[in-house]
Design an enzyme around this catalytic site. Structure first.
Site, PDB file in Angstrom:
ATOM      1  CB  SER A 149      -0.877   0.007   1.262  1.00  0.00           C
ATOM      2  OG  SER A 149      -1.478   1.269   1.471  1.00  0.00           O
ATOM      3  CE1 TYR A 162      -4.140  -2.404   4.651  1.00  0.00           C
ATOM      4  CE2 TYR A 162      -3.204  -0.208   4.434  1.00  0.00           C
ATOM      5  CZ  TYR A 162      -3.706  -1.364   3.862  1.00  0.00           C
ATOM      6  OH  TYR A 162      -3.775  -1.472   2.488  1.00  0.00           O
TER       7      TYR A 162
END
Length: 271
Positions: A149, A162
């Site tokens: 990401s 995350y």
């Protein structure tokens, strides 16, 4: 330059985790279009996985499907071996399955932290071990692509587990690249920005009609734009690319992900 191309034999079989929708589905289809049979995993959406399999078969390639629950480790990683057996080999692994939170740091529970770390970091670690061991045993090298990401590189409020997991997966990618290079296995990361997928609540959205003032290209990405980069990294043409992180983010990292997703007008474009 004479002699055989260093890329060697084209990959024939791939496993893509979390391929029941979004980026995973787009990757599975892109690899099928490039001549690979594909193993597809799903967690909660079996019907979605079957739809992905149908698309793969529509391109004339084999598709096999299995459930993968990365909260059940270490046993869940055996699915990589199962799919490799059914395909006859595994040349490419794409670690795409993931999860996240939208919870303030002070409110995150230990259970929530562990779940995100298992799915987004420990799971890819164990799945990659399984795939790499098979690639080494069968010979001919291989490709591992970890879907991280933009938050592999920069933080986001409310996403502590995350960000920690994706940052860890980014450095794990680099260590794997160093250690697996002697076996002809390349390992790279692909770091998407905001992509129109079910995970972001934008399934089947026409990204050209959606304004994102804080993203230099002015829109979210399409899952197929991520898949195209993954397909390149999984191909023979990427034989000299390893240990890299490829941002597919419309320029978001140049702005910072918080600005990229939260700016509401184009004032920043003016000096």
């Amino acid at each position: 330059m004479t002699g055989p191309h260093p890329a060697g034999q084209a990959p024939r079989a791939a496993v893509v985790t979390g391929a029941d929708s979004g980026i995973g589905r787009a990757v599975a289809v892109a690899l099928a279009m490039r001549g690979m049979d594909v193993g597809i995993t799903w967690h909660t959406d079996e019907a979605g996985a079957d739809e992905t399999a149908a698309e793969v078969r529509g391109h004339g390639r084999r598709a096999v499907v299995a459930r993968l629950d990365l909260t059940r480790l270490p046993g869940a990683a055996h699915v990589i071996d199962e799919l490799a057996e059914r395909l006859g080999r595994v040349d490419v692994l794409v670690n795409n399955a993931g999860t996240g939170t939208a919870t303030p740091f002070l409110d995150i529970t230990l259970d929530a932290l562990r779940e995100v770390l298992d799915v987004d970091l420990t799971g890819p670690f164990l799945c990659s071990q399984r795939a790499a061991r098979r690639m080494i045993a069968q010979g001919g090298g291989g490709r591992i692509v970890n879907i991280t990401s933009v938050h592999e590189h920069q933080p986001r409020v409310g996403a502590a587990p995350y960000c920690a997991a994706k940052g860890g997966l980014g450095l794990l990618t680099q260590v794997m690249a160093l250690e697996l290079a002697p076996h002809g296995i390349t390992v790279n990361a692909v770091a998407p920005g905001e992509i129109a997928t079910p995970m972001t609540g934008q399934e089947d959205e026409d990204v050209s009609r959606t304004s994102r003032p804080g993203v230099p290209l002015g829109r979210p990405g399409d899952a197929r734009e991520v898949a195209a980069v993954v397909a390149f990294l999984a191909s023979g043409e990427a034989s000299y690319v390893t240990g890299a992180s490829w941002a597919v983010d419309g320029g978001m990292l140049r702005m910072g992900p918080m600005a990229g997703s939260h700016l509401r007008d184009d004032q920043w474009r003016r000096p």
